[in-house]
Motif scaffolding. Sequence first.
Motif, PDB file in Angstrom:
ATOM      1  N   UNK A 199      20.620   0.917   2.061  1.00 33.97           N
ATOM      2  CA  UNK A 199      19.271   0.840   1.495  1.00 33.97           C
ATOM      3  C   UNK A 199      18.443   2.069   1.853  1.00 33.97           C
ATOM      4  N   UNK A 200      18.671   2.595   3.024  1.00 34.38           N
ATOM      5  CA  UNK A 200      17.961   3.802   3.460  1.00 34.38           C
ATOM      6  C   UNK A 200      18.557   5.055   2.836  1.00 34.38           C
ATOM      7  N   UNK A 201      19.873   5.180   2.896  1.00 34.61           N
ATOM      8  CA  UNK A 201      20.523   6.405   2.437  1.00 34.61           C
ATOM      9  C   UNK A 201      20.374   6.613   0.932  1.00 34.61           C
ATOM     10  N   UNK A 202      20.333   5.539   0.175  1.00 37.80           N
ATOM     11  CA  UNK A 202      20.264   5.656  -1.288  1.00 37.80           C
ATOM     12  C   UNK A 202      18.833   5.725  -1.807  1.00 37.80           C
ATOM     13  N   UNK A 203      17.865   5.572  -0.935  1.00 34.87           N
ATOM     14  CA  UNK A 203      16.468   5.624  -1.367  1.00 34.87           C
ATOM     15  C   UNK A 203      16.045   7.077  -1.578  1.00 34.87           C
ATOM     16  N   UNK A 204      15.530   7.399  -2.744  1.00 32.45           N
ATOM     17  CA  UNK A 204      15.155   8.773  -3.070  1.00 32.45           C
ATOM     18  C   UNK A 204      13.653   9.006  -3.027  1.00 32.45           C
ATOM     19  N   UNK A 205      12.873   7.945  -2.886  1.00 38.39           N
ATOM     20  CA  UNK A 205      11.428   8.102  -2.822  1.00 38.39           C
ATOM     21  C   UNK A 205      10.968   8.605  -1.474  1.00 38.39           C
ATOM     22  N   UNK A 206       9.696   8.950  -1.419  1.00 43.76           N
ATOM     23  CA  UNK A 206       9.128   9.481  -0.187  1.00 43.76           C
ATOM     24  C   UNK A 206       8.971   8.381   0.855  1.00 43.76           C
ATOM     25  N   UNK A 207       9.109   8.754   2.108  1.00 46.15           N
ATOM     26  CA  UNK A 207       8.771   7.899   3.234  1.00 46.15           C
ATOM     27  C   UNK A 207       7.432   8.379   3.796  1.00 46.15           C
ATOM     28  N   UNK A 208       6.769   7.577   4.613  1.00 44.31           N
ATOM     29  CA  UNK A 208       5.499   8.032   5.196  1.00 44.31           C
ATOM     30  C   UNK A 208       5.628   9.322   5.993  1.00 44.31           C
ATOM     31  N   UNK A 209       6.794   9.531   6.613  1.00 43.88           N
ATOM     32  CA  UNK A 209       7.078  10.730   7.388  1.00 43.88           C
ATOM     33  C   UNK A 209       8.491  11.210   7.041  1.00 43.88           C
ATOM     34  N   UNK A 210       8.789  12.462   7.347  1.00 42.33           N
ATOM     35  CA  UNK A 210      10.153  12.967   7.194  1.00 42.33           C
ATOM     36  C   UNK A 210      11.014  12.329   8.279  1.00 42.33           C
ATOM     37  N   UNK A 211      12.093  11.663   7.877  1.00 41.89           N
ATOM     38  CA  UNK A 211      12.931  10.923   8.811  1.00 41.89           C
ATOM     39  C   UNK A 211      14.120  11.784   9.247  1.00 41.89           C
ATOM     40  N   UNK A 212      14.305  11.928  10.537  1.00 39.05           N
ATOM     41  CA  UNK A 212      15.480  12.592  11.109  1.00 39.05           C
ATOM     42  C   UNK A 212      16.319  11.500  11.767  1.00 39.05           C
ATOM     43  N   UNK A 213      17.601  11.435  11.388  1.00 32.88           N
ATOM     44  CA  UNK A 213      18.436  10.316  11.831  1.00 32.88           C
ATOM     45  C   UNK A 213      19.869  10.755  12.075  1.00 32.88           C
ATOM     46  N   UNK A 214      20.608   9.888  12.765  1.00 23.07           N
ATOM     47  CA  UNK A 214      22.047  10.030  12.933  1.00 23.07           C
ATOM     48  C   UNK A 214      22.739   8.880  12.241  1.00 23.07           C
ATOM     49  N   UNK A 215      23.758   8.285  12.913  1.00 24.20           N
ATOM     50  CA  UNK A 215      24.377   7.014  12.516  1.00 24.20           C
ATOM     51  C   UNK A 215      25.360   7.114  11.357  1.00 24.20           C
ATOM     52  N   UNK A 216      25.001   7.810  10.289  1.00 24.80           N
ATOM     53  CA  UNK A 216      25.854   7.903   9.093  1.00 24.80           C
ATOM     54  C   UNK A 216      26.477   9.288   9.057  1.00 24.80           C
ATOM     55  N   UNK A 217      27.811   9.334   9.220  1.00 25.08           N
ATOM     56  CA  UNK A 217      28.528  10.598   9.389  1.00 25.08           C
ATOM     57  C   UNK A 217      28.627  11.360   8.077  1.00 25.08           C
ATOM     58  N   UNK A 218      28.328  12.654   8.142  1.00 26.46           N
ATOM     59  CA  UNK A 218      28.547  13.581   7.033  1.00 26.46           C
ATOM     60  C   UNK A 218      29.237  14.828   7.578  1.00 26.46           C
ATOM     61  N   UNK A 219      29.873  15.593   6.684  1.00 23.52           N
ATOM     62  CA  UNK A 219      30.601  16.780   7.125  1.00 23.52           C
ATOM     63  C   UNK A 219      29.674  17.814   7.747  1.00 23.52           C
ATOM     64  N   UNK A 220      28.460  17.896   7.231  1.00 28.15           N
ATOM     65  CA  UNK A 220      27.479  18.824   7.774  1.00 28.15           C
ATOM     66  C   UNK A 220      26.110  18.168   7.676  1.00 28.15           C
ATOM     67  N   UNK A 221      25.072  18.870   8.041  1.00 31.61           N
ATOM     68  CA  UNK A 221      23.723  18.313   7.990  1.00 31.61           C
ATOM     69  C   UNK A 221      23.416  17.826   6.574  1.00 31.61           C
ATOM     70  N   UNK A 222      22.921  16.604   6.467  1.00 34.83           N
ATOM     71  CA  UNK A 222      22.598  15.991   5.175  1.00 34.83           C
ATOM     72  C   UNK A 222      21.087  16.061   4.983  1.00 34.83           C
ATOM     73  N   UNK A 223      20.641  17.119   4.338  1.00 42.28           N
ATOM     74  CA  UNK A 223      19.211  17.380   4.228  1.00 42.28           C
ATOM     75  C   UNK A 223      18.714  17.016   2.839  1.00 42.28           C
ATOM     76  N   UNK A 224      17.805  16.057   2.786  1.00 43.26           N
ATOM     77  CA  UNK A 224      17.228  15.583   1.532  1.00 43.26           C
ATOM     78  C   UNK A 224      15.717  15.798   1.570  1.00 43.26           C
ATOM     79  N   UNK A 225      15.060  15.487   0.441  1.00 45.15           N
ATOM     80  CA  UNK A 225      13.606  15.660   0.373  1.00 45.15           C
ATOM     81  C   UNK A 225      12.861  14.673   1.260  1.00 45.15           C
ATOM     82  N   UNK A 226      13.510  13.541   1.624  1.00 45.72           N
ATOM     83  CA  UNK A 226      12.819  12.515   2.399  1.00 45.72           C
ATOM     84  C   UNK A 226      13.459  12.214   3.750  1.00 45.72           C
ATOM     85  N   UNK A 227      14.600  12.841   4.065  1.00 46.56           N
ATOM     86  CA  UNK A 227      15.294  12.554   5.316  1.00 46.56           C
ATOM     87  C   UNK A 227      16.256  13.682   5.655  1.00 46.56           C
TER      88      UNK A 227
END
Length: 257
Positions: A199-227
């Motif tokens: 629910x978090x990873x697939x959300x494309x809308x804005x959050x109140x703040x830019x969210x920096x997180x771990x938990x979900x593994x990606x090959x490199x930094x997963x930088x989106x407009x909202x997280x």
Amino acid sequence: MSFWRNLLRPAPLPVDGPPPSVGEDRRVYAVGDVHGRLDLLEDLLGRIAADDRARGPMPPHLILLGDLVDRGPASRQIVSLVMTLAAEEAGLQCLKGNHEELFLLAAKGDVTAIPTFRKAGGGATLASYGLPQRDFEAMADIEIAAWMLAHVPRDHVDFLDALPDRLIVGDYLFVHAGIRPGVAIERQSGADMRWIRRDFLEHEGAHPLMVVHGHSITDDVDERANRIGIDTGAYFSGRLTALGLEGSKRWVIQTGE
């Protein structure tokens, strides 16, 4: 020397509005999931220290995003190191991850948590506390819970139990897993901040703040407009990631390259 080499990448900015900022009076380094890899954590801390020195005087703030334990071989040593650093360095904070939650439940004698703890790499964690892997695999769940009550230091349990689920610095929100879209930050549940994925990873809308997180593994930094996701699977990839922040600037420091 490659040990001190900082790996910097330009960061895309949000489409609308000014870029988020941690403020002009601090420098922040957020570190992704360590999972028992003391070697990588020590390597990354050295790289962060070199980067901080090279950038000039500024109060540094180090944030570990949780999941210190499980999977890798040195969970106990990492918890001890982080406890020492937290006591000595006012600018260091650590968040509670879902693996800390499982470890704590098991260490407090909750037998129902042991099956999930097993699947989550708990055998490697208890090996670092002195329980051979072969014994872990042969023991019943109730025996493991009893062993943890007797052998896991209570100061480790107390330290991990007191870790917060979130930290706000300027326009950034630091959490282990993510947040529930559409829910105010002050109303977010600890379970979501430690466990949420889809629910978090697939959300494309804005959050109140830019969210920096771990938990979900990606090959490199997963930088989106909202997280920004910085769990690069260190325990198997050898790549432990830190996100550097100062004002509205961002950069990445990694091991294993």
